[in-house]
Scaffold this motif. Structure first.
Motif, mmCIF file in Angstrom:
data_model
loop_
_atom_site.group_PDB
_atom_site.id
_atom_site.type_symbol
_atom_site.label_atom_id
_atom_site.label_comp_id
_atom_site.label_asym_id
_atom_site.label_seq_id
_atom_site.Cartn_x
_atom_site.Cartn_y
_atom_site.Cartn_z
ATOM 1 N N ILE A 180 0.860 -1.177 0.000
ATOM 2 C CA ILE A 180 0.000 0.000 0.000
ATOM 3 C C ILE A 180 0.901 1.234 0.000
ATOM 4 C CG2 ILE A 180 -1.760 1.298 1.321
ATOM 5 C CD1 ILE A 180 -2.276 -1.395 2.843
ATOM 6 N N LEU A 181 0.463 2.314 -0.682
ATOM 7 C CA LEU A 181 1.137 3.590 -0.530
ATOM 8 C C LEU A 181 0.270 4.466 0.361
ATOM 9 C CD1 LEU A 181 3.447 5.615 -1.491
ATOM 10 C CD2 LEU A 181 1.604 6.624 -2.833
ATOM 11 N N VAL A 182 0.868 5.005 1.414
ATOM 12 C CA VAL A 182 0.191 5.951 2.304
ATOM 13 C C VAL A 182 0.912 7.289 2.155
ATOM 14 C CG1 VAL A 182 -0.442 6.496 4.680
ATOM 15 C CG2 VAL A 182 -0.417 4.107 3.908
ATOM 16 N N LEU A 183 0.161 8.304 1.713
ATOM 17 C CA LEU A 183 0.728 9.631 1.517
ATOM 18 C C LEU A 183 -0.212 10.653 2.149
ATOM 19 C CD1 LEU A 183 3.067 11.216 0.112
ATOM 20 C CD2 LEU A 183 1.484 11.523 -1.796
ATOM 21 N N PRO A 184 -0.063 10.898 3.467
ATOM 22 C CA PRO A 184 -0.977 11.796 4.180
ATOM 23 C C PRO A 184 -0.548 13.268 4.103
ATOM 24 C CG PRO A 184 0.467 10.741 5.736
ATOM 25 C CD PRO A 184 0.832 10.197 4.371
ATOM 26 N N SER A 185 -0.413 13.772 2.898
ATOM 27 C CA SER A 185 0.069 15.145 2.684
ATOM 28 C C SER A 185 -0.954 16.192 3.087
ATOM 29 C CB SER A 185 0.395 15.356 1.203
ATOM 30 O OG SER A 185 1.414 14.495 0.791
ATOM 31 N N TYR A 186 -0.433 17.334 3.471
ATOM 32 C CA TYR A 186 -1.277 18.504 3.704
ATOM 33 C C TYR A 186 -1.341 19.360 2.446
ATOM 34 C CZ TYR A 186 -1.809 17.536 8.629
ATOM 35 O OH TYR A 186 -2.159 16.952 9.815
ATOM 36 N N GLU A 187 -0.350 19.228 1.573
ATOM 37 C CA GLU A 187 -0.321 19.930 0.296
ATOM 38 C C GLU A 187 0.335 19.033 -0.735
ATOM 39 O OE1 GLU A 187 1.176 23.943 0.002
ATOM 40 O OE2 GLU A 187 0.694 24.312 2.109
ATOM 41 N N GLU A 188 -0.194 19.048 -1.938
ATOM 42 C CA GLU A 188 0.373 18.317 -3.069
ATOM 43 C C GLU A 188 -0.018 19.045 -4.340
ATOM 44 O OE1 GLU A 188 2.350 15.694 -3.621
ATOM 45 O OE2 GLU A 188 2.509 15.120 -1.530
ATOM 46 N N GLY A 189 0.730 18.801 -5.379
ATOM 47 C CA GLY A 189 0.308 19.174 -6.722
ATOM 48 C C GLY A 189 -0.256 17.902 -7.336
ATOM 49 N N ASN A 190 0.428 17.415 -8.342
ATOM 50 C CA ASN A 190 0.149 16.090 -8.900
ATOM 51 C C ASN A 190 1.334 15.227 -8.497
ATOM 52 O OD1 ASN A 190 -2.322 16.579 -10.190
ATOM 53 N ND2 ASN A 190 -1.269 17.571 -11.879
ATOM 54 N N SER A 191 1.147 14.421 -7.506
ATOM 55 C CA SER A 191 2.230 13.687 -6.867
ATOM 56 C C SER A 191 2.818 12.594 -7.751
ATOM 57 C CB SER A 191 1.706 13.061 -5.571
ATOM 58 O OG SER A 191 2.667 12.181 -5.044
ATOM 59 N N ARG A 246 -7.229 14.385 0.344
ATOM 60 C CA ARG A 246 -7.900 15.113 -0.742
ATOM 61 C C ARG A 246 -7.251 16.485 -0.899
ATOM 62 N NH1 ARG A 246 -12.278 12.927 1.913
ATOM 63 N NH2 ARG A 246 -13.200 11.224 0.737
ATOM 64 N N VAL A 247 -6.075 16.504 -1.467
ATOM 65 C CA VAL A 247 -5.369 17.760 -1.707
ATOM 66 C C VAL A 247 -4.818 17.753 -3.125
ATOM 67 C CG1 VAL A 247 -4.751 18.157 0.719
ATOM 68 C CG2 VAL A 247 -3.189 16.874 -0.751
ATOM 69 N N GLY A 248 -4.602 18.954 -3.668
ATOM 70 C CA GLY A 248 -4.006 19.077 -4.995
ATOM 71 C C GLY A 248 -4.733 18.247 -6.030
ATOM 72 N N GLY A 249 -3.962 17.556 -6.847
ATOM 73 C CA GLY A 249 -4.531 16.764 -7.932
ATOM 74 C C GLY A 249 -4.754 15.309 -7.591
ATOM 75 N N THR A 250 -4.679 14.937 -6.328
ATOM 76 C CA THR A 250 -4.760 13.520 -5.956
ATOM 77 C C THR A 250 -6.064 12.874 -6.407
ATOM 78 O OG1 THR A 250 -3.319 13.952 -4.076
ATOM 79 C CG2 THR A 250 -4.490 11.865 -4.069
ATOM 80 N N GLU A 251 -7.181 13.556 -6.241
ATOM 81 C CA GLU A 251 -8.461 12.974 -6.666
ATOM 82 C C GLU A 251 -8.479 12.699 -8.163
ATOM 83 O OE1 GLU A 251 -12.327 13.969 -4.765
ATOM 84 O OE2 GLU A 251 -11.190 15.683 -4.007
ATOM 85 N N ILE A 252 -7.896 13.592 -8.938
ATOM 86 C CA ILE A 252 -7.830 13.384 -10.387
ATOM 87 C C ILE A 252 -6.947 12.184 -10.694
ATOM 88 C CG2 ILE A 252 -6.971 14.362 -12.559
ATOM 89 C CD1 ILE A 252 -7.790 17.127 -11.449
ATOM 90 N N LEU A 253 -5.820 12.073 -10.002
ATOM 91 C CA LEU A 253 -4.899 10.970 -10.267
ATOM 92 C C LEU A 253 -5.539 9.619 -9.983
ATOM 93 C CD1 LEU A 253 -1.533 12.370 -8.845
ATOM 94 C CD2 LEU A 253 -2.401 12.483 -11.189
#
Length: 145
Positions: free
Chosen positions: A30-41, A58-65
């Motif tokens: 699993i990848l866990v990435l609990p960022s407070y800010e992201e672009g397209n990771s 749910r930050v930056g472009g994560t939902e799109i990715l």
């Protein structure tokens, strides 16, 4: 300290910097990435390409990715309870983990090959040069999963 204190050293590995990202991801579940800010990771994209399910914020472009298949496994930044609940779901349900990982891989290969991303950037920059900034959003639209 917390990993050892909770007796999790056999199942939790904090890898830190790695030159060979593919081998690290191949050993992961699993990848866990609990960022407070992201672009397209890039981390999210690399993990998706490796067939890993993604737990992130749910930050930056994560939902799109991650698309529709991955949205259920996103949480608000700082919501440790939600992160824990999602992580436990994946740990307890190997079939779900593998299914979502497969869907992430398929999505990465369908939408995020570097040649396709390059074409989207070229289109967006051309629109900007033509004074059509309002049209650049169209460059990041994807068909439903």
């Amino acid at each position: 300290k917390t990993i050892a204190h909770k007796s999790l050293a056999d199942s939790v590995k904090l890898c830190g910097y790695a030159d060979d990202v593919q081998s690290v991801l191949a050993a992961a579940d699993i990848l866990v990435l609990p960022s407070y800010e992201e672009g397209n990771s890039n981390s999210v994209l690399e993990a998706m390409a490796a067939g890993l399910p993604i737990i992130s914020t749910r930050v930056g472009g994560t939902e799109i990715l991650v698309g529709e298949a991955g949205r259920a496994f996103l949480h608000e930044p700082g919501d440790i309870r939600a992160l824990s609940d999602i992580l436990l779901r994946f740990i307890r349900d190997k079939n779900m983990r593998l299914e979502i990982g497969m869907r992430m891989r398929e999505r990465a290969l369908r939408h995020f090959l570097i040649s396709d991303v390059k074409d989207k950037y070229v289109t967006a920059y051309r629109l900007l040069l033509d004074g059509k900034r309002d049209k650049t959003r169209d460059c990041s639209q994807f068909p439903p999963d």
